[in-house]
Design an enzyme around this catalytic site. Structure first.
Site, PDB file in Angstrom:
ATOM      1  N   THR A 408       0.892  -1.328   0.008  1.00 40.21           N
ATOM      2  CA  THR A 408      -0.133  -0.033   0.129  1.00 40.21           C
ATOM      3  C   THR A 408       0.949   1.207   0.162  1.00 40.21           C
ATOM      4  O   THR A 408       2.124   1.244   0.307  1.00 40.21           O
ATOM      5  CB  THR A 408      -0.927   0.142   1.127  1.00 40.21           C
ATOM      6  OG1 THR A 408      -1.909  -1.148   1.197  1.00 40.21           O
ATOM      7  CG2 THR A 408      -1.931   1.068   1.124  1.00 40.21           C
ATOM      8  N   GLU A 428      -2.462  -4.426  -2.303  1.00 39.87           N
ATOM      9  CA  GLU A 428      -2.356  -5.526  -1.296  1.00 39.87           C
ATOM     10  C   GLU A 428      -0.930  -5.823  -0.764  1.00 39.87           C
ATOM     11  O   GLU A 428      -0.242  -5.018  -0.159  1.00 39.87           O
ATOM     12  CB  GLU A 428      -3.290  -6.697  -1.368  1.00 39.87           C
ATOM     13  CG  GLU A 428      -3.265  -7.764  -0.458  1.00 39.87           C
ATOM     14  CD  GLU A 428      -3.512  -7.151   1.128  1.00 39.87           C
ATOM     15  OE1 GLU A 428      -3.298  -7.921   2.078  1.00 39.87           O
ATOM     16  OE2 GLU A 428      -3.777  -6.019   1.266  1.00 39.87           O
ATOM     17  N   GLU A 447      -6.224  -8.451  -3.498  1.00 39.45           N
ATOM     18  CA  GLU A 447      -7.032  -7.861  -2.530  1.00 39.45           C
ATOM     19  C   GLU A 447      -7.892  -8.969  -1.875  1.00 39.45           C
ATOM     20  O   GLU A 447      -8.459  -8.469  -0.630  1.00 39.45           O
ATOM     21  CB  GLU A 447      -7.680  -6.619  -3.087  1.00 39.45           C
ATOM     22  CG  GLU A 447      -7.869  -5.409  -1.985  1.00 39.45           C
ATOM     23  CD  GLU A 447      -6.516  -4.904  -1.622  1.00 39.45           C
ATOM     24  OE1 GLU A 447      -6.281  -4.927  -0.417  1.00 39.45           O
ATOM     25  OE2 GLU A 447      -5.927  -4.591  -2.377  1.00 39.45           O
ATOM     26  N   SER A 474     -10.732  -3.351   4.932  1.00 38.28           N
ATOM     27  CA  SER A 474      -9.677  -2.876   5.055  1.00 38.28           C
ATOM     28  C   SER A 474      -9.277  -2.162   6.361  1.00 38.28           C
ATOM     29  O   SER A 474      -9.882  -1.901   7.104  1.00 38.28           O
ATOM     30  CB  SER A 474      -9.632  -1.718   3.716  1.00 38.28           C
ATOM     31  OG  SER A 474      -8.587  -0.908   3.808  1.00 38.28           O
ATOM     32  N   SER A 475      -7.800  -1.653   6.388  1.00 36.51           N
ATOM     33  CA  SER A 475      -7.481  -1.087   7.486  1.00 36.51           C
ATOM     34  C   SER A 475      -6.896   0.355   7.310  1.00 36.51           C
ATOM     35  O   SER A 475      -6.627   1.189   8.069  1.00 36.51           O
ATOM     36  CB  SER A 475      -6.180  -1.798   8.118  1.00 36.51           C
ATOM     37  OG  SER A 475      -6.725  -2.868   8.818  1.00 36.51           O
TER      38      SER A 475
END
Length: 598
Positions: A408, A428, A447, A474-475
């Protein structure tokens, strides 16, 4: 309180900005653009992990573009120079502050699962596929969201055409950029699996060898792909020849037969690509120390988890705490917030996500009493119930935090009008799926491995199992903080999988509470607790006396050489901006302004 905090932080920022650089347009082929971690000046600012990419954004700002225009240009350039972290084969989350209306809006450009996906996507004979095998396969590839995100952002808030904004990235791809040690190291880490896929090996292992530091790396296929998007628009990735190439690659991954690699085929269809839509939605909003913190709502867990942790810390005066006390409180707040994240957060189109309740101070107060000054909570910690808060409540069954790739990238932009963009985008893993679309010059994401392969805990409903068209949790935590006048204080974000959340949280508390200048808050050694039995520490903390102090009350630690790679901007008085990036992590980041202050 609000004004005094903002004023104090602006003074700290000015006093810390001993290095200030501007930016030139991207340099000629093979000539590296100078990196600097902090810059102060006027006319707008860009911070990213890469100097060529930041320079692309500055070029757009200098030519009258706004923050949204510059963010798209920077992101496109990162697709060239940081192809293992982001690109048009991936997705992300875009957070925008509009200076005229003083409001924050967001775009969810997360990848989606094929319409045929179900909870057993990564199961064979009832057993989960080994993670590494799932990563480098067609099964892992979701419908890309990045091009659609650019289109939505430009249609709503941009001022330049996509074709204009892609020109710096096209130039970089055509003429090349200078290979640095980080690019070579990331290629080396992926060399084995890259060789499984002939198109990937041909592109990223030129002449069959690792790229040499100092050499010029060119990607003419990507330059042609960007030119096609410039002519036809981003819809060309979702319909037509390019879309067909993506579908064919996912469903029949082009593997070297001699490699013996089983690249399981996916089931992505032309209809899946044509049906893809970004989501415009309200940001998360919470209050901290009198400031308003905005970020991404689910499908990302970033906004709710950062906000809950800040709410848990709200009643503690971290400015007066010792370093050990501060880290203890930070670690425990992260542990509790991750326990709740694992139980409650998923794609709200499929799951009943109690977003409002997770953001509430009332719920955080019901959980804050779990934190003790002289003891450590046991992980994995059970979640609470935000819909029915109970004092010191921890109901149900604990679920461990599942793995997320640590790739990322993040970019942060401000313009001369005061607009701000905080944008995190990804494919990812570092290197994504490892699968390059033949003749197109970009890697596809993996992903869908962000989904739980099996329930994190069989006794509890897992909101992050795969489903048709579903977005994996997601984070990513692109964040913008506003003062009482709804004007920006700081904006920031980071890569790093689930450590994104703790990186943003620690940077915010380091700056807002501990009084660190913004660039020093980014550079400070990090800790990351994600409802696991041990907390990760970077060497600066792992090798310090603080570790023993914290171990004496029950903390357990493991070493992580590098956590996150944040960038951000800070608004200063008089129309000035401070751009800040990493000093060392990922080879150091690149902060630039249009007109450097004297």
């Amino acid at each position: 309180m609000r004004l005094s905090v903002a004023h104090k932080l602006s003074v700290l920022a000015v006093s810390a900005a001993v290095v200030s650089v501007g930016a030139a347009p991207p340099a000629a082929s093979g000539t590296p653009v100078e990196k600097a971690p902090v810059a102060v000046g006027y006319g707008g600012a860009v911070a990213s992990v890469d100097a060529d990419a930041s320079a692309a954004g500055i070029e757009v700002l200098r030519r009258g573009g706004n923050a949204v225009d510059a963010a798209v240009a920077t992101a496109a350039a990162l697709g060239v120079t940081e192809p293992y972290s982001a690109g048009i084969g991936g997705g992300g989350y875009f957070v925008y502050y509009d200076a005229k209306s003083r409001t924050v809006r967001t775009i969810d450009g997360r990848e989606t699962a094929p319409s045929s996906a179900d909870a057993g996507l990564f199961l064979e004979n009832g057993t989960a596929i080994p993670f590494a095998e799932a990563v480098s396969s067609g099964l892992s590839v979701g419908t890309p969201g990045t091009p659609a995100t650019w289109r939505r952002a430009l249609d709503r808030w941009g001022s330049k055409s996509l074709g204009t904004l892609l020109k710096p990235a096209q130039r970089l791809a055509r003429d090349g950029f200078t290979v640095d040690a980080t690019f070579r190291a990331q290629t080396a880490a992926n060399e084995t699996r890259f060789r499984h896929f002939p198109d990937t090996a041909e592109l990223f292992l030129p002449g069959g060898e690792l790229p040499v530091v100092g050499s010029t790396f060119k990607n003419p296929d990507l330059a042609r792909t960007y030119a096609e998007l410039a002519r036809k628009g981003t819809g060309a990735l979702y319909r037509g020849d390019l879309a067909e190439d993506i579908v064919d690659t996912v469903n029949d991954p082009p593997v070297d037969p001699a490699s013996g690699w089983n690249a399981r085929p996916g089931d992505l269809t032309a209809e899946d690509l044509a049906a893809y839509r970004t989501k415009s939605q309200a940001p998360t909003k919470s209050s901290y120390r009198g400031l308003d913190v905005y970020s991404m709502a689910p499908s990302s867990s970033g906004g709710t988890t950062v906000a809950e942790a800040l709410n848990l810390l709200e009643r503690t005066d971290l400015s007066k705490a010792s370093e050990a006390q501060y880290l203890h409180r930070f670690i425990e707040a992260a542990r509790i917030a991750f326990a709740d994240r694992g139980r409650w957060v998923g794609d709200p189109a499929f799951e009943d996500v109690p977003t409002k309740e997770l953001l509430s101070q009332r719920y955080a107060d019901s959980r804050e009493c779990l934190i003790k000054d002289d003891a450590v909570l046991t992980s994995p910690l059970a979640p609470g119930d935000p819909r029915d808060p109970a004092p010191c409540g921890a109901g149900g069954t604990a679920a461990p935090t599942t793995y997320e790739g640590d790739s990322t990238t993040h970019l942060t932009v401000a313009d001369k009008w005061g607009n701000v963009v905080s944008y995190t985008l990804t494919i990812e893993q570092t290197g994504g799926s490892g699968i390059t679309v033949p003749g197109r010059g970009f890697l596809l994401n993996n992903e869908l491995t962000d989904f739980s392969f099996t329930p994190a805990n069989p006794a509890v409903h897992d909101p992050n199992l795969p489903g048709p068209g579903k977005r994996p949790r997601s984070s990513m935590s692109p964040t913008i903080v506003l003062d009482e006048h709804d004007k920006p204080v700081v904006a920031l974000g980071s890569p790093g999988g689930a450590t994104i959340i703790t990186t943003v949280l620690q940077t915010l508390t380091g700056h807002l509470d501990r009084g660190l200048p913004f660039v020093d808050a980014i550079a400070a050694p990090r800790a990351s607790q994600r409802n696991q039995t041990t907390t990760e520490l970077e060497p600066g903390l792992y090798d310090s006396p603080l570790r023993a102090d914290l171990e004496s009350i029950g903390h357990g630690f493991r070493l992580n050489p590098e956590i996150g790679a944040a960038t951000g901007v800070q608004r200063l008085p008089g129309g000035k901006w401070l751009a800040a990036a990493e000093k060392v992590r990922r080879g150091g980041g690149s902060a630039m302004v249009v007109h450097p202050a004297p």
